[in-house]
Scaffold this active site. Structure first.
Site, short mmCIF file in Angstrom:
data_model
loop_
_atom_site.label_atom_id
_atom_site.label_comp_id
_atom_site.label_asym_id
_atom_site.label_seq_id
_atom_site.Cartn_x
_atom_site.Cartn_y
_atom_site.Cartn_z
N TYR A 140 40.25 12.86 -40.82
CA TYR A 140 40.70 13.29 -39.49
C TYR A 140 42.07 13.98 -39.60
O TYR A 140 42.26 15.10 -39.11
CB TYR A 140 40.79 12.09 -38.53
CG TYR A 140 41.57 12.39 -37.28
CD1 TYR A 140 41.04 13.22 -36.30
CD2 TYR A 140 42.84 11.86 -37.07
CE1 TYR A 140 41.76 13.52 -35.15
CE2 TYR A 140 43.56 12.15 -35.93
CZ TYR A 140 43.02 12.98 -34.97
OH TYR A 140 43.73 13.28 -33.84
N LYS A 178 36.99 4.70 -25.05
CA LYS A 178 37.25 4.89 -26.48
C LYS A 178 36.83 3.70 -27.35
O LYS A 178 36.85 3.79 -28.57
CB LYS A 178 38.73 5.20 -26.71
CG LYS A 178 39.15 6.55 -26.16
CD LYS A 178 40.61 6.86 -26.40
CE LYS A 178 40.88 7.14 -27.85
NZ LYS A 178 42.25 7.65 -28.07
#
Length: 310
Positions: A140, A178
């Site tokens: 990421y 999330k």
């Protein structure tokens, strides 16, 4: 029209709220609502239209006419630091961003995008927006760093605004979708509401992060857009505060519970930022001079919002 990708996510939806507060409602939201629970982040906001992210990319590649676009806030990405599918990550965070950047440059549309403090990796000082300080710990962070490098190469010739923000540890309203990637403050509130003791990793008084309240993040985005500043900037508070301080603020709000300390997971060892602290030199030099909420202020505000909207 203003386009917000990732508009149903934490930062995107808060940018939309800030735009609404300024009277902007001609907003196109681009997102992936496969997780239908994210709709709740948009339910009280005013937008003009919605597009799926795949359909939007097809439209961008076909150079479809979106009319007069005032800005693109590109917040859409895979933001899971525990996702190790590199092809998926690079397609989502790097290739998609490049296509959108080139569309904005071609049409002279301001492009403001989400980078990340994950680009800095495991360092414990000098979180500065320069190549020598960047060494991400996961794919990421790498995807975000690579796009920042791409932007750096383009900036000298760019004829319209291109601005990236290295978000530090963002928390606040509209992150309930999330799951495990939601902030510590969110999870602590859930545990306390359920009558459980809040849980922290052992050593949390020594894990310090630059926690930034999402309303402050939205404020930074809109100020840079309104002032047409280009570059790559840290978006944090310039303070490192411990997870213990987050828990203390949650306990103070709820007036109940005792912290339980749990072992640090093996799978996160060596892949976990134990310390983050935004260097705000560039941000302040650009002219952004507003103060940022402390953890005590932000968590208190967030707890009130969570329990008002439960």
């Amino acid at each position: 029209m203003i386009i917000v990708t990732g508009g149903a996510g934490l930062i995107g939806s808060n940018i939309i709220k800030a735009l609404n507060d300024r009277g902007h409602t001609d907003i196109l939201v681009v997102d992936n609502l496969k997780d239908g629970t994210k709709f709740a982040n948009l339910a009280d906001l005013n937008i003009a239209d919605y597009m799926d992210k795949e359909d939007f990319l097809i439209a961008i590649l076909a150079d479809e006419d979106f009319g007069n676009v005032e800005a693109v806030f590109h917040e859409g990405a895979c933001s899971s630091t525990t996702e190790w599918d590199g092809k998926y990550m690079m397609d989502n965070n790097y290739q998609y961003s490049k296509e959108l950047l080139h569309w904005c440059l071609e049409h002279q549309v301001p492009f403001l995008y989400a980078s990340s403090a994950a680009t800095y990796g495991g360092r414990n000082a000098d979180f500065i927006e320069e190549r020598q300080y960047e060494q991400p710990l996961n794919v990421y962070g790498y995807s975000k760093m690579l796009f920042d490098h791409y932007v750096r190469d383009i900036l000298p010739e760019a004829q319209s605004q291109v601005c990236g923000f290295r978000y530090f540890n963002v928390y606040g309203p509209r992150e309930g979708h999330k799951g495990s990637m939601a902030s510590v403050a969110f999870h602590l509130n859930t545990q306390l509401k359920n009558g459980e003791n809040p849980k922290l990793f052992a050593g949390s008084d020594g894990f310090k992060r630059d926690f930034i309240y999402v309303e402050d993040v939205a404020s930074v985005n809109l100020w840079f857009w309104e002032n047409a500043v280009s570059g790559i900037f840290n978006c944090g508070t310039g303070r490192a505060e411990s997870f213990q301080e987050v828990a203390d603020a949650a306990l103070k709000y709820h007036q109940s519970g005792d912290i339980e300390y749990i072992p640090f997971p093996d799978k996160l060892k060596g892949r976990y930022q134990e310390f983050t602290l935004a260097d705000l030199t560039k941000l302040r030099a650009a002219g952004y001079d507003k103060p940022f909420k402390t953890v005590a202020e932000g968590v208190a505000d967030y707890m009130a919002w969570l329990n008002r909207n439960a």
